[in-house]
Design a protein around this motif. Sequence first.
Motif, PDB file in Angstrom:
ATOM      1  N   ARG A 147     -25.104  86.439  33.331  1.00  0.00           N
ATOM      2  CA  ARG A 147     -24.077  85.826  34.155  1.00  0.00           C
ATOM      3  C   ARG A 147     -24.727  84.990  35.259  1.00  0.00           C
ATOM      4  O   ARG A 147     -25.848  85.266  35.680  1.00  0.00           O
ATOM      5  CB  ARG A 147     -23.188  86.895  34.812  1.00  0.00           C
ATOM      6  CG  ARG A 147     -22.420  87.768  33.840  1.00  0.00           C
ATOM      7  CD  ARG A 147     -21.283  87.023  33.181  1.00  0.00           C
ATOM      8  NE  ARG A 147     -20.456  87.900  32.365  1.00  0.00           N
ATOM      9  CZ  ARG A 147     -20.628  88.094  31.067  1.00  0.00           C
ATOM     10  NH1 ARG A 147     -21.615  87.471  30.434  1.00  0.00           N
ATOM     11  NH2 ARG A 147     -19.822  88.888  30.389  1.00  0.00           N
ATOM     12  N   GLU A 148     -23.981  83.999  35.733  1.00  0.00           N
ATOM     13  CA  GLU A 148     -24.411  83.205  36.884  1.00  0.00           C
ATOM     14  C   GLU A 148     -23.346  83.305  37.965  1.00  0.00           C
ATOM     15  O   GLU A 148     -22.142  83.204  37.674  1.00  0.00           O
ATOM     16  CB  GLU A 148     -24.617  81.744  36.491  1.00  0.00           C
ATOM     17  CG  GLU A 148     -25.084  80.870  37.654  1.00  0.00           C
ATOM     18  CD  GLU A 148     -25.437  79.458  37.229  1.00  0.00           C
ATOM     19  OE1 GLU A 148     -25.700  78.629  38.124  1.00  0.00           O
ATOM     20  OE2 GLU A 148     -25.451  79.173  36.021  1.00  0.00           O
ATOM     21  N   ALA A 149     -23.789  83.522  39.206  1.00  0.00           N
ATOM     22  CA  ALA A 149     -22.844  83.593  40.320  1.00  0.00           C
ATOM     23  C   ALA A 149     -22.315  82.186  40.595  1.00  0.00           C
ATOM     24  O   ALA A 149     -23.039  81.320  41.096  1.00  0.00           O
ATOM     25  CB  ALA A 149     -23.528  84.158  41.561  1.00  0.00           C
ATOM     26  N   LEU A 150     -21.053  81.944  40.229  1.00  0.00           N
ATOM     27  CA  LEU A 150     -20.447  80.625  40.425  1.00  0.00           C
ATOM     28  C   LEU A 150     -20.050  80.407  41.883  1.00  0.00           C
ATOM     29  O   LEU A 150     -19.759  79.285  42.296  1.00  0.00           O
ATOM     30  CB  LEU A 150     -19.219  80.481  39.520  1.00  0.00           C
ATOM     31  CG  LEU A 150     -19.477  80.698  38.016  1.00  0.00           C
ATOM     32  CD1 LEU A 150     -18.183  80.563  37.232  1.00  0.00           C
ATOM     33  CD2 LEU A 150     -20.526  79.720  37.496  1.00  0.00           C
ATOM     34  N   GLN A 151     -20.030  81.485  42.631  1.00  0.00           N
ATOM     35  CA  GLN A 151     -19.814  81.459  44.074  1.00  0.00           C
ATOM     36  C   GLN A 151     -20.475  82.711  44.644  1.00  0.00           C
ATOM     37  O   GLN A 151     -20.906  83.571  43.894  1.00  0.00           O
ATOM     38  CB  GLN A 151     -18.322  81.457  44.397  1.00  0.00           C
ATOM     39  CG  GLN A 151     -17.589  82.701  43.876  1.00  0.00           C
ATOM     40  CD  GLN A 151     -16.086  82.591  44.048  1.00  0.00           C
ATOM     41  OE1 GLN A 151     -15.489  81.599  43.680  1.00  0.00           O
ATOM     42  NE2 GLN A 151     -15.480  83.621  44.624  1.00  0.00           N
TER      43      GLN A 151
END
Length: 555
Positions: A432-436
């Motif tokens: 996962r990538e922290a989109l915020q």
Amino acid sequence: MKGFHLLLLLLTTTFVLSIVVKSSKKKLVTTILVFVCPLVLWCFLKNTWLNQWRIRRKLQQQGIKGPKPSFLYGNVWEMQKIQASAANMEETKKMKKTTTNTDEFVAHDYTSSLFPYFEQWRKQYGPVYTYSTGNKQHMYVNHPELVKEMNHCISSELGKPSYITKRLAPMLGNGILRSNGHVWAQQRKIVAPEFFMDKVKGMVGLMVESAESLTNKWESLIGDEYGQTTEIKAEEDLRSVSADVISKACFGSSYLKGKQIFSKLRTLQKAITTQSFLFGSHAFGLQSTGQRRKIEHLEIEIETLIWEAVKERERGPHDDVESKDLLQLILEGAVNNNDDVGGDDSSSKSFIVDNCKNIYFAGHESTAVAASWCLILLALHPQWQERIRDEVAQICGPHGRMDSDSIHKLKTVTMVIQEVLRLYPPAAFVSREALQETKIGHIVVPKGVCLWTLIPTLHRDPDVWGPDVNEFNPERFANGVSKACKMPQVYIPFGLGPRLCLGRNFALVQLKIVVALIVSKFTFTLSPKYVHSPAYRMIVEPGQGVRLLVRRCRE
């Protein structure tokens, strides 16, 4: 990558200006060199180093440690060095090994050979640490409590990592497996209902039909004489069954019709995914020209084949609402999507082709690989073959005819599949990538950080599963997942959170049918030619195939 583009701009600017310097306008050029070049250099350093330093600093202030990165490459060189060392050690072990031990096989910790850098750092820094690959900061998260918290994060907080999915673009386009935000939500709205359990129950008949084609083939290879044993390479037959099911269920065609698509997707998968796939083996993730051309050529071929199938569908009848399959829903979704965003025919075509590629790949590859691991582990534990055989005979009758009701009652088959997915989950990671900026438990994750959870490590954690964690023991699932371990939220063979695999029900029902039919008709052991070598090619699969010694069951 931004950093690479800025560096290229700096070098190009310097080269051009060095030529112009020789002209009569030396003072003007000197002024430009003095002001422009430092600005470009600053932008390059800011993107490749300063921003990541700030992110890493925020994580370190929360007590999260990790290996020290180099200036441009982060920890990439260290990862490659650890990988090479692990490969040499594994090769040495294979050369010394003369016999196959069942217990050793089951307890084989393939994470230490496939992902040795993760394991080495986990032992050094604990279940949560940070590392970097060039201009991207990562956080390894394998603490059970934090993984549990990740289940509650919404899709706008955690999405698929853009730098990884960009490399998968030839394979997946901008389909549901790699898109984020509104695009992902729109695609999920179309695809998810096709895999609800009520729909999957309606697919049982064609799943049984496809699985029976495999058992009929094996029966013809073995012959009629009881006791005759034949060596069978099972992996391609399992792929054929899985591909046939997804073709018929979701696209209204047989496997033979889509055979070229599946074959080319498989070739493309191998071309894209190497051991350096997760961190890039070249500076800034560049590929060799030859490899890039091969991937581009395969991508065009696959898209052409899919589009031909789509156009054929459009020419055929599809007015019956009750008979709509996934392809028809995708076609209608593309029209609605264009109306919503004001797209053109090109964007409509991409929407259709990309999602077909996603379903073709995800719908058959992972299921086929899971079936392969089921047969391998059952080959090593014949007592569980016998238990499945007795159960199928009791529930499905002497002819073993299956329907949606009988499949639901196959408790032993379910337990075996759950245990196989614990020990050898095809999906190695949740990425996962922290989109915020996102809070997970007590940790504040800065925007842009990529999170990695190693599934097989969670599934073999003795603190969660008990001291027999490396043993094949389906009995642990006798009362369901909730009673199988101390924290059932860390049993995640299908991922976690809102992006849990949409095809979970589809895959489990198909696995039950394939395993139950094969075991009810055959007994099998591993061939002496079988070589245990799990390989990571987007999913963890038997690297050198599945060789079984198969014979008919007594009628």
